[in-house]
Design a protein around this motif. Structure first.
Motif, PDB file in Angstrom:
ATOM      1  N   TYR A  22       0.889  -1.168   0.000  1.00  0.00           N
ATOM      2  CA  TYR A  22       0.000   0.000   0.000  1.00  0.00           C
ATOM      3  C   TYR A  22       0.921   1.210   0.000  1.00  0.00           C
ATOM      4  CZ  TYR A  22      -3.080  -3.615   1.984  1.00  0.00           C
ATOM      5  OH  TYR A  22      -3.782  -4.764   2.229  1.00  0.00           O
TER       6      TYR A  22
ATOM      7  N   ALA B 143       3.110  -4.839   2.869  1.00  0.00           N
ATOM      8  CA  ALA B 143       2.345  -5.614   3.848  1.00  0.00           C
ATOM      9  C   ALA B 143       2.615  -7.112   3.725  1.00  0.00           C
ATOM     10  CB  ALA B 143       0.854  -5.334   3.687  1.00  0.00           C
TER      11      ALA B 143
ATOM     12  N   PRO C 205       0.366 -12.143  14.451  1.00  0.00           N
ATOM     13  CA  PRO C 205      -0.060 -10.977  15.223  1.00  0.00           C
ATOM     14  C   PRO C 205      -0.759  -9.910  14.381  1.00  0.00           C
ATOM     15  CG  PRO C 205       2.308 -10.907  14.860  1.00  0.00           C
ATOM     16  CD  PRO C 205       1.830 -12.215  14.308  1.00  0.00           C
ATOM     17  N   ASN C 206      -1.308  -8.905  15.035  1.00  0.00           N
ATOM     18  CA  ASN C 206      -1.926  -7.750  14.367  1.00  0.00           C
ATOM     19  C   ASN C 206      -0.957  -7.151  13.369  1.00  0.00           C
ATOM     20  OD1 ASN C 206      -3.508  -6.961  17.341  1.00  0.00           O
ATOM     21  ND2 ASN C 206      -4.614  -7.133  15.442  1.00  0.00           N
ATOM     22  N   GLY C 207      -1.480  -6.860  12.192  1.00  0.00           N
ATOM     23  CA  GLY C 207      -0.667  -6.157  11.203  1.00  0.00           C
ATOM     24  C   GLY C 207       0.356  -7.021  10.488  1.00  0.00           C
ATOM     25  N   ALA C 208       0.289  -8.346  10.691  1.00  0.00           N
ATOM     26  CA  ALA C 208       1.284  -9.237  10.069  1.00  0.00           C
ATOM     27  C   ALA C 208       1.093  -9.363   8.561  1.00  0.00           C
ATOM     28  CB  ALA C 208       1.218 -10.622  10.713  1.00  0.00           C
ATOM     29  N   GLY C 209      -0.116  -9.036   8.094  1.00  0.00           N
ATOM     30  CA  GLY C 209      -0.394  -9.159   6.665  1.00  0.00           C
ATOM     31  C   GLY C 209      -1.354 -10.290   6.319  1.00  0.00           C
ATOM     32  N   LYS C 210      -2.068 -10.796   7.330  1.00  0.00           N
ATOM     33  CA  LYS C 210      -2.981 -11.914   7.102  1.00  0.00           C
ATOM     34  C   LYS C 210      -4.127 -11.510   6.182  1.00  0.00           C
ATOM     35  CE  LYS C 210      -3.930 -12.364  11.513  1.00  0.00           C
ATOM     36  NZ  LYS C 210      -3.187 -11.178  12.020  1.00  0.00           N
ATOM     37  N   SER C 211      -4.800 -10.398   6.528  1.00  0.00           N
ATOM     38  CA  SER C 211      -5.933  -9.958   5.697  1.00  0.00           C
ATOM     39  C   SER C 211      -5.458  -9.545   4.308  1.00  0.00           C
ATOM     40  CB  SER C 211      -6.653  -8.785   6.357  1.00  0.00           C
ATOM     41  OG  SER C 211      -7.229  -9.204   7.570  1.00  0.00           O
ATOM     42  N   SER C 212      -4.305  -8.895   4.246  1.00  0.00           N
ATOM     43  CA  SER C 212      -3.787  -8.486   2.937  1.00  0.00           C
ATOM     44  C   SER C 212      -3.564  -9.708   2.055  1.00  0.00           C
ATOM     45  CB  SER C 212      -2.478  -7.718   3.106  1.00  0.00           C
ATOM     46  OG  SER C 212      -2.697  -6.554   3.874  1.00  0.00           O
TER      47      SER C 212
ATOM     48  N   GLU D  24     -12.900  -9.993   6.745  1.00  0.00           N
ATOM     49  CA  GLU D  24     -12.939  -9.552   8.136  1.00  0.00           C
ATOM     50  C   GLU D  24     -14.113  -8.587   8.303  1.00  0.00           C
ATOM     51  OE1 GLU D  24      -8.853  -8.709   9.552  1.00  0.00           O
ATOM     52  OE2 GLU D  24      -9.724  -6.923  10.443  1.00  0.00           O
TER      53      GLU D  24
ATOM     54  N   GLU E  50     -10.769 -14.191  10.209  1.00  0.00           N
ATOM     55  CA  GLU E  50     -11.092 -13.960  11.626  1.00  0.00           C
ATOM     56  C   GLU E  50     -12.580 -14.134  11.940  1.00  0.00           C
ATOM     57  OE1 GLU E  50      -8.895 -11.690  14.036  1.00  0.00           O
ATOM     58  OE2 GLU E  50      -7.322 -11.173  12.616  1.00  0.00           O
TER      59      GLU E  50
ATOM     60  N   GLN F 145      -6.745 -14.896  14.820  1.00  0.00           N
ATOM     61  CA  GLN F 145      -5.863 -14.460  15.900  1.00  0.00           C
ATOM     62  C   GLN F 145      -5.977 -15.414  17.079  1.00  0.00           C
ATOM     63  OE1 GLN F 145      -5.162 -10.540  17.299  1.00  0.00           O
ATOM     64  NE2 GLN F 145      -5.833  -9.654  15.361  1.00  0.00           N
TER      65      GLN F 145
HETATM   66  N1  ATP Z   1      -5.803  -0.330   2.927  1.00  0.00           N
HETATM   67  C1  ATP Z   1      -4.615  -0.156   3.504  1.00  0.00           C
HETATM   68  N2  ATP Z   1      -3.882   0.939   3.293  1.00  0.00           N
HETATM   69  C2  ATP Z   1      -2.659   1.110   3.862  1.00  0.00           C
HETATM   70  N3  ATP Z   1      -2.084   0.208   4.697  1.00  0.00           N
HETATM   71  C3  ATP Z   1      -2.770  -0.907   4.952  1.00  0.00           C
HETATM   72  C4  ATP Z   1      -4.062  -1.153   4.374  1.00  0.00           C
HETATM   73  N4  ATP Z   1      -4.499  -2.364   4.820  1.00  0.00           N
HETATM   74  C5  ATP Z   1      -3.529  -2.835   5.623  1.00  0.00           C
HETATM   75  N5  ATP Z   1      -2.494  -1.977   5.708  1.00  0.00           N
HETATM   76  C6  ATP Z   1      -1.239  -2.176   6.452  1.00  0.00           C
HETATM   77  O1  ATP Z   1      -0.660  -3.383   5.999  1.00  0.00           O
HETATM   78  C7  ATP Z   1      -0.133  -4.130   7.096  1.00  0.00           C
HETATM   79  C8  ATP Z   1      -0.793  -5.487   7.164  1.00  0.00           C
HETATM   80  O2  ATP Z   1      -2.166  -5.323   7.496  1.00  0.00           O
HETATM   81  P1  ATP Z   1      -3.220  -6.500   7.471  1.00  0.00           P
HETATM   82  O3  ATP Z   1      -4.560  -5.918   7.700  1.00  0.00           O
HETATM   83  O4  ATP Z   1      -3.030  -7.314   6.252  1.00  0.00           O
HETATM   84  O5  ATP Z   1      -2.741  -7.353   8.742  1.00  0.00           O
HETATM   85  P2  ATP Z   1      -3.508  -8.466   9.568  1.00  0.00           P
HETATM   86  O6  ATP Z   1      -2.492  -9.525   9.842  1.00  0.00           O
HETATM   87  O7  ATP Z   1      -4.749  -8.867   8.905  1.00  0.00           O
HETATM   88  O8  ATP Z   1      -3.819  -7.712  10.938  1.00  0.00           O
HETATM   89  P3  ATP Z   1      -5.087  -7.861  11.956  1.00  0.00           P
HETATM   90  O9  ATP Z   1      -4.741  -9.025  12.820  1.00  0.00           O
HETATM   91  O10 ATP Z   1      -5.074  -6.586  12.709  1.00  0.00           O
HETATM   92  O11 ATP Z   1      -6.328  -8.068  11.158  1.00  0.00           O
HETATM   93  C9  ATP Z   1      -0.331  -3.273   8.326  1.00  0.00           C
HETATM   94  O12 ATP Z   1       0.844  -2.533   8.528  1.00  0.00           O
HETATM   95  C10 ATP Z   1      -1.489  -2.378   7.942  1.00  0.00           C
HETATM   96  O13 ATP Z   1      -1.427  -1.157   8.625  1.00  0.00           O
END
Ligand code: ATP
Ligand code: MG
Length: 243
Positions: A14, A19, A38-45, A86, A166, A198
């Motif tokens: 992004y 990510a 963990p949070n922000g690891a990039g799972k949703s991405s 999510e 999740e 998580q």
């Molecule tokens: N639309 C976006 N624009 C900019 N940065 C993003 C966007 N979506 C996610 N990020 C960033 O990309 C990284 C990975 O985020 P992601 O949501 O994939 O993590 P996650 O593992 O799903 O976290 P969570 O457990 O909080 O759901 C994080 O640093 C997040 O801030």
């Protein structure tokens, strides 16, 4: 034998945020694979890139050998990959029944609408709380019921593989257990599942294989039962994580 889903060197960014930094994994037909971290690891991405909601910067996503990377989400759904994102993607103003019918109509049925309606009726038996509330607006359901509805919608699209992001998020322990029981049932009925959670403990109990994502990279992977005993995971994720 080739995997049902094969992800190779997937990258998602992004702007200047990287990510997902070269993630590779595979899911075999019939299994549950957990992706934890963990949070922000990039799972949703990762899931969103596989599901066509986010365009990957590079990498390959093959479903039964067919390349899906870069396709729009409707084409990914048509190919048989359904993502429940999510935050419970349901249509709040439509009734529960209308939501389910829309889910069933995500892909065409050989027997037409009649067959789709019959499938809806069969599916709601698995979700008694939905069955009682078919005529209510989906937005009036509790968080747990909305998550059940989102999962039921996904299943009604008859995916070759169902991706859940999740599903237990924000739910009370009893509902968390119900959600995981439903995931196991759906899998026993023959649907392959890629599960992002998580709640590492429950995810590792449900999955056969698992991958741990940290800062956009796969840090550990293996049979879920082995990872559940891995001291590195115990320390990081399994300590106070009781469902
Ligand atoms: N639309 C976006 N624009 C900019 N940065 C993003 C966007 N979506 C996610 N990020 C960033 O990309 C990284 C990975 O985020 P992601 O949501 O994939 O993590 P996650 O593992 O799903 O976290 P969570 O457990 O909080 O759901 C994080 O640093 C997040 O801030
Ligand atoms: Mg996420």
């Amino acid at each position: 034998m080739t995997a049902l889903l094969e992800v190779r060197d997937l990258r998602v960014g992004y702007g200047h945020v990287e990510a997902v930094r070269g993630v590779s994994f595979s899911v075999s037909a019939g299994e549950v694979v957990a992706l934890i971290g963990p949070n922000g690891a990039g799972k949703s991405s990762t899931l969103n890139a596989i599901g066509g909601l986010v365009r990957p910067a590079s990498g390959s996503v093959k479903l039964e050998g067919r390349e899906l990377a870069g396709l729009p989400s409707h084409a990914v759904v048509a190919a048989g990959l359904i993502l429940v994102p999510e935050g419970r993607a349901i249509l709040h103003r439509m009734t529960v029944l209308e939501n389910l019918i829309a889910g069933a109509e995500a892909r065409p049925w050989p027997g037409g609408r009649g067959e789709a309606r019959a499938a809806v009726e069969t599916q709601v038996r698995r979700f008694p709380s939905l069955q009682r509330r078919l005529d209510q607006p989906a937005g009036a359901l509790s968080g747990g019921e909305q998550q059940m509805l989102a999962i039921a919608r996904g299943v009604l699209g008859r995916p070759r593989i169902l991706l859940l992001d999740e599903p237990s998020m924000g739910l009370a322990p009893l509902l968390v257990r119900q959600i995981f029981e439903i995931i196991e049932e759906i899998n026993k009925d023959g649907t392959t599942i890629l599960l992002v959670e998580q709640n590492a403990r429950m995810a590792l109990q449900t999955a056969q294989n698992a991958y741990v994502l940290e800062r956009g990279e796969i840090a550990l992977h293996g049979p879920a039962a082995d990872l559940a005993k891995d001291p590195r995971l115990q320390a990081a994720y399994l300590g106070g994580d009781v469902a």
